[in-house]
Design an enzyme around this catalytic site. Structure first.
Site, PDB file in Angstrom:
ATOM      1  N   ASN A   1       0.824  -1.209   0.000  1.00 29.35           N
ATOM      2  CA  ASN A   1       0.000   0.000   0.000  1.00 29.35           C
ATOM      3  C   ASN A   1       0.855   1.255   0.000  1.00 29.35           C
ATOM      4  O   ASN A   1       1.954   1.287   0.554  1.00 29.35           O
ATOM      5  CB  ASN A   1      -0.948  -0.011   1.202  1.00 29.35           C
ATOM      6  CG  ASN A   1      -1.947  -1.129   1.077  1.00 29.35           C
ATOM      7  OD1 ASN A   1      -2.148  -1.650  -0.021  1.00 29.35           O
ATOM      8  ND2 ASN A   1      -2.571  -1.519   2.171  1.00 29.35           N
TER       9      ASN A   1
ATOM     10  N   ASP B   1      -0.574   4.201   0.985  1.00 31.28           N
ATOM     11  CA  ASP B   1      -1.419   5.171   1.697  1.00 31.28           C
ATOM     12  C   ASP B   1      -0.850   5.661   3.027  1.00 31.28           C
ATOM     13  O   ASP B   1      -1.399   6.560   3.652  1.00 31.28           O
ATOM     14  CB  ASP B   1      -2.824   4.587   1.912  1.00 31.28           C
ATOM     15  CG  ASP B   1      -2.810   3.223   2.603  1.00 31.28           C
ATOM     16  OD1 ASP B   1      -1.887   2.957   3.402  1.00 31.28           O
ATOM     17  OD2 ASP B   1      -3.736   2.428   2.351  1.00 31.28           O
TER      18      ASP B   1
ATOM     19  N   HIS C   1       5.793  -0.573  -2.460  1.00 31.90           N
ATOM     20  CA  HIS C   1       5.429   0.292  -3.590  1.00 31.90           C
ATOM     21  C   HIS C   1       5.489   1.776  -3.220  1.00 31.90           C
ATOM     22  O   HIS C   1       4.832   2.610  -3.847  1.00 31.90           O
ATOM     23  CB  HIS C   1       4.027  -0.062  -4.107  1.00 31.90           C
ATOM     24  CG  HIS C   1       3.975  -1.402  -4.782  1.00 31.90           C
ATOM     25  ND1 HIS C   1       2.821  -2.125  -4.933  1.00 31.90           N
ATOM     26  CD2 HIS C   1       4.956  -2.144  -5.352  1.00 31.90           C
ATOM     27  CE1 HIS C   1       3.099  -3.264  -5.569  1.00 31.90           C
ATOM     28  NE2 HIS C   1       4.375  -3.300  -5.825  1.00 31.90           N
TER      29      HIS C   1
ATOM     30  N   CYS D   1      15.934  17.009  -7.792  1.00 30.08           N
ATOM     31  CA  CYS D   1      16.565  16.562  -6.544  1.00 30.08           C
ATOM     32  C   CYS D   1      17.558  17.617  -6.059  1.00 30.08           C
ATOM     33  O   CYS D   1      18.399  18.085  -6.852  1.00 30.08           O
ATOM     34  CB  CYS D   1      17.280  15.238  -6.793  1.00 30.08           C
ATOM     35  SG  CYS D   1      18.186  14.606  -5.386  1.00 30.08           S
TER      36      CYS D   1
ATOM     37  N   GLY E   1      -5.243  -9.170   2.833  1.00 36.20           N
ATOM     38  CA  GLY E   1      -5.903  -8.230   1.932  1.00 36.20           C
ATOM     39  C   GLY E   1      -5.193  -7.971   0.620  1.00 36.20           C
ATOM     40  O   GLY E   1      -5.079  -6.829   0.186  1.00 36.20           O
TER      41      GLY E   1
ATOM     42  N   SER F   1      -4.827  -9.584  -3.544  1.00 38.98           N
ATOM     43  CA  SER F   1      -5.200 -10.587  -4.548  1.00 38.98           C
ATOM     44  C   SER F   1      -3.969 -11.401  -4.965  1.00 38.98           C
ATOM     45  O   SER F   1      -4.090 -12.403  -5.650  1.00 38.98           O
ATOM     46  CB  SER F   1      -5.814  -9.902  -5.774  1.00 38.98           C
ATOM     47  OG  SER F   1      -4.887  -8.974  -6.316  1.00 38.98           O
TER      48      SER F   1
ATOM     49  N   ASN G   1      -8.167 -12.951   3.790  1.00 39.24           N
ATOM     50  CA  ASN G   1      -8.651 -12.214   2.619  1.00 39.24           C
ATOM     51  C   ASN G   1     -10.154 -12.430   2.460  1.00 39.24           C
ATOM     52  O   ASN G   1     -10.703 -13.443   2.901  1.00 39.24           O
ATOM     53  CB  ASN G   1      -7.915 -12.686   1.355  1.00 39.24           C
ATOM     54  CG  ASN G   1      -7.846 -11.600   0.298  1.00 39.24           C
ATOM     55  OD1 ASN G   1      -7.300 -10.522   0.551  1.00 39.24           O
ATOM     56  ND2 ASN G   1      -8.410 -11.836  -0.866  1.00 39.24           N
TER      57      ASN G   1
ATOM     58  N   GLU H   1     -11.662 -13.048  -0.218  1.00 38.00           N
ATOM     59  CA  GLU H   1     -11.973 -14.091  -1.210  1.00 38.00           C
ATOM     60  C   GLU H   1     -10.726 -14.929  -1.469  1.00 38.00           C
ATOM     61  O   GLU H   1      -9.608 -14.480  -1.183  1.00 38.00           O
ATOM     62  CB  GLU H   1     -12.462 -13.442  -2.509  1.00 38.00           C
ATOM     63  CG  GLU H   1     -11.451 -12.469  -3.088  1.00 38.00           C
ATOM     64  CD  GLU H   1     -11.986 -11.621  -4.240  1.00 38.00           C
ATOM     65  OE1 GLU H   1     -13.064 -11.936  -4.767  1.00 38.00           O
ATOM     66  OE2 GLU H   1     -11.293 -10.661  -4.612  1.00 38.00           O
TER      67      GLU H   1
HETATM   68  P1  NAD Z   1      -6.123  -5.813  -5.157  1.00 39.00           P
HETATM   69  O1  NAD Z   1      -7.088  -4.729  -5.387  1.00 39.00           O
HETATM   70  O2  NAD Z   1      -5.575  -6.509  -6.347  1.00 39.00           O
HETATM   71  O3  NAD Z   1      -6.774  -6.941  -4.208  1.00 39.00           O
HETATM   72  C1  NAD Z   1      -7.346  -6.627  -2.965  1.00 39.00           C
HETATM   73  C2  NAD Z   1      -7.814  -7.923  -2.335  1.00 39.00           C
HETATM   74  O4  NAD Z   1      -8.268  -7.627  -1.021  1.00 39.00           O
HETATM   75  C3  NAD Z   1      -8.971  -8.588  -3.087  1.00 39.00           C
HETATM   76  O5  NAD Z   1      -8.744  -9.981  -3.144  1.00 39.00           O
HETATM   77  C4  NAD Z   1     -10.186  -8.258  -2.203  1.00 39.00           C
HETATM   78  O6  NAD Z   1     -11.200  -9.244  -2.249  1.00 39.00           O
HETATM   79  C5  NAD Z   1      -9.554  -8.198  -0.829  1.00 39.00           C
HETATM   80  N1  NAD Z   1     -10.254  -7.346   0.137  1.00 39.00           N
HETATM   81  C6  NAD Z   1     -10.905  -6.176  -0.071  1.00 39.00           C
HETATM   82  N2  NAD Z   1     -11.333  -5.650   1.088  1.00 39.00           N
HETATM   83  C7  NAD Z   1     -10.958  -6.529   2.056  1.00 39.00           C
HETATM   84  C8  NAD Z   1     -11.115  -6.552   3.456  1.00 39.00           C
HETATM   85  N3  NAD Z   1     -11.729  -5.573   4.128  1.00 39.00           N
HETATM   86  N4  NAD Z   1     -10.605  -7.607   4.147  1.00 39.00           N
HETATM   87  C9  NAD Z   1      -9.966  -8.610   3.495  1.00 39.00           C
HETATM   88  N5  NAD Z   1      -9.789  -8.646   2.160  1.00 39.00           N
HETATM   89  C10 NAD Z   1     -10.274  -7.606   1.453  1.00 39.00           C
HETATM   90  O7  NAD Z   1      -4.958  -5.216  -4.242  1.00 39.00           O
HETATM   91  P2  NAD Z   1      -3.417  -5.601  -4.161  1.00 39.00           P
HETATM   92  O8  NAD Z   1      -3.254  -7.068  -4.221  1.00 39.00           O
HETATM   93  O9  NAD Z   1      -2.853  -4.853  -3.009  1.00 39.00           O
HETATM   94  O10 NAD Z   1      -2.818  -5.014  -5.505  1.00 39.00           O
HETATM   95  C11 NAD Z   1      -3.130  -3.692  -5.901  1.00 39.00           C
HETATM   96  C12 NAD Z   1      -1.926  -2.800  -6.135  1.00 39.00           C
HETATM   97  O11 NAD Z   1      -2.383  -1.457  -6.207  1.00 39.00           O
HETATM   98  C13 NAD Z   1      -0.944  -2.829  -5.014  1.00 39.00           C
HETATM   99  O12 NAD Z   1       0.284  -3.036  -5.573  1.00 39.00           O
HETATM  100  C14 NAD Z   1      -1.000  -1.446  -4.345  1.00 39.00           C
HETATM  101  O13 NAD Z   1       0.237  -0.820  -4.425  1.00 39.00           O
HETATM  102  C15 NAD Z   1      -1.924  -0.612  -5.171  1.00 39.00           C
HETATM  103  N6  NAD Z   1      -3.080  -0.072  -4.396  1.00 39.00           N
HETATM  104  C16 NAD Z   1      -2.844   0.499  -3.179  1.00 39.00           C
HETATM  105  C17 NAD Z   1      -3.894   0.998  -2.438  1.00 39.00           C
HETATM  106  C18 NAD Z   1      -3.601   1.609  -1.085  1.00 39.00           C
HETATM  107  O14 NAD Z   1      -2.494   2.081  -0.858  1.00 39.00           O
HETATM  108  N7  NAD Z   1      -4.556   1.609  -0.166  1.00 39.00           N
HETATM  109  C19 NAD Z   1      -5.201   0.926  -2.935  1.00 39.00           C
HETATM  110  C20 NAD Z   1      -5.416   0.352  -4.202  1.00 39.00           C
HETATM  111  C21 NAD Z   1      -4.318  -0.158  -4.922  1.00 39.00           C
END
Ligand code: NAD
Length: 267
Positions: A111, A113, A128, A163, A203, A205, A231, A233
């Site tokens: 994440n 964030d 990331h 920079c 959390g 995929s 997760n 799912e």
């Molecule tokens: P993804 O969107 O591919 O998958 C998220 C997974 O989490 C899904 O399988 C979903 O079903 C599950 N999920 C959703 N809410 C949930 C909960 N409350 N509890 C448990 N599981 C839950 O996300 P990813 O695998 O992190 O890949 C996305 C990429 O995009 C990452 O590399 C990330 O850097 C970036 N991203 C970051 C943020 C953030 O910083 N918050 C948000 C979106 C995407």
């Protein structure tokens, strides 16, 4: 529900038995803080597949035209919504508490964030990057957003920011699709993966590479390791035999229940 409780108890026993437990997290852990994920049922890309195409094109666009990219950023809206004002939820806080009571050694998050830091996690690897920070593309030096007056640079036609150390082009620290992972971060993540004998994957995929290699390399190292997924799912880590078991549910509910179970078992 009964099955979920039993799996939480199993994970708690694994945590208590582990020598070196780490957590890997993804966008799913932040959905309960109001930040959408990409591929979940309400994900940004699930609802708008065109957004996925734009995301994949973004890094090439930055490299080709950093000035134009930064100018657009002033007028565009983040697909992640109001990230700056978001607060950590019970899932982030539970991981920080597991670290504080000595059961978790490190969190490696995909994440961008900054919510793990806000939750109090100390040993944190932001695989990331972090969209609240900036990074020089040439020497990897990180800067706070406040180190640059972007509005002034825009007004004076001085974008992209440069920079202060080496003069390289500065971008946001968030790693874009197609952008290499900063070397130090990749090395530290591999090191933590080599050391751990328990991996909690929360959390994600688990389809974004190279991050998704981490559980694969932990599994194929030949050492004894337990890999637990939390997760909403099932993911490929289950069907490919990488994880040992999945606790299906929300991280904001399962992780605090895991902390409570660990404390109960320790009494
Ligand atoms: P993804 O969107 O591919 O998958 C998220 C997974 O989490 C899904 O399988 C979903 O079903 C599950 N999920 C959703 N809410 C949930 C909960 N409350 N509890 C448990 N599981 C839950 O996300 P990813 O695998 O992190 O890949 C996305 C990429 O995009 C990452 O590399 C990330 O850097 C970036 N991203 C970051 C943020 C953030 O910083 N918050 C948000 C979106 C995407």
């Amino acid at each position: 529900m009964q099955e979920q409780r039993e799996l939480i108890s199993r994970a708690a026993r694994c945590l208590l038995a582990a020598r070196y437990a780490i957590a890997l997290t993804g966008a799913g852990i932040s959905t309960e803080s109001g930040i959408p994920d990409f591929r979940g049922p309400s994900g940004v890309w699930t609802k708008d597949p065109e957004a996925e195409r734009r995301a994949y094109a973004s890094y090439d666009r930055f490299v080709a035209d950093p000035k134009g990219w930064w100018e657009d950023r002033f007028f565009g809206k983040s697909v992640l919504g109001e990230v700056a004002s978001a607060s950590p939820n019970a899932g982030h806080l539970a991981l920080a508490e597991l670290e504080q009571i000595g059961l978790l050694k490190c969190v490696i998050t995909q994440n961008v964030d900054g919510l793990d830091e806000k939750a109090g996690t100390r040993r944190l690897i932001e695989y990331h990057g972090n969209i609240h920070k900036l990074r020089c593309m040439a020497c990897d030096t990180r800067f706070a957003m406040e180190d640059y007056d972007m509005a002034k640079l825009l007004e004076e036609d001085m974008l992209p920011p440069k920079c202060t150390g080496c003069g390289g082009v500065v971008k946001t620290d968030g790693v874009m699709f197609g952008e290499p992972i900063p070397q130090k971060v990749a090395l530290e993540s591999d090191e933590e993966t080599r050391k751990c004998d328990l991996m909690l994957i929360c959390g994600t995929s688990a389809v974004v590479y190279p991050f998704a290699y981490l559980p694969h390399s932990a599994r194929s190292s030949g050492k004894a390791i337990t890999i637990v997924e939390i997760n909403a799912e099932p993911t490929p880590l289950g069907s490919e035999g990488i994880s040992d078991f999945l606790i299906q549910g929300k991280t904001g509910e399962v992780l605090p229940a895991l902390v409570a179970e660990v404390k109960r078992l320790r009494k």
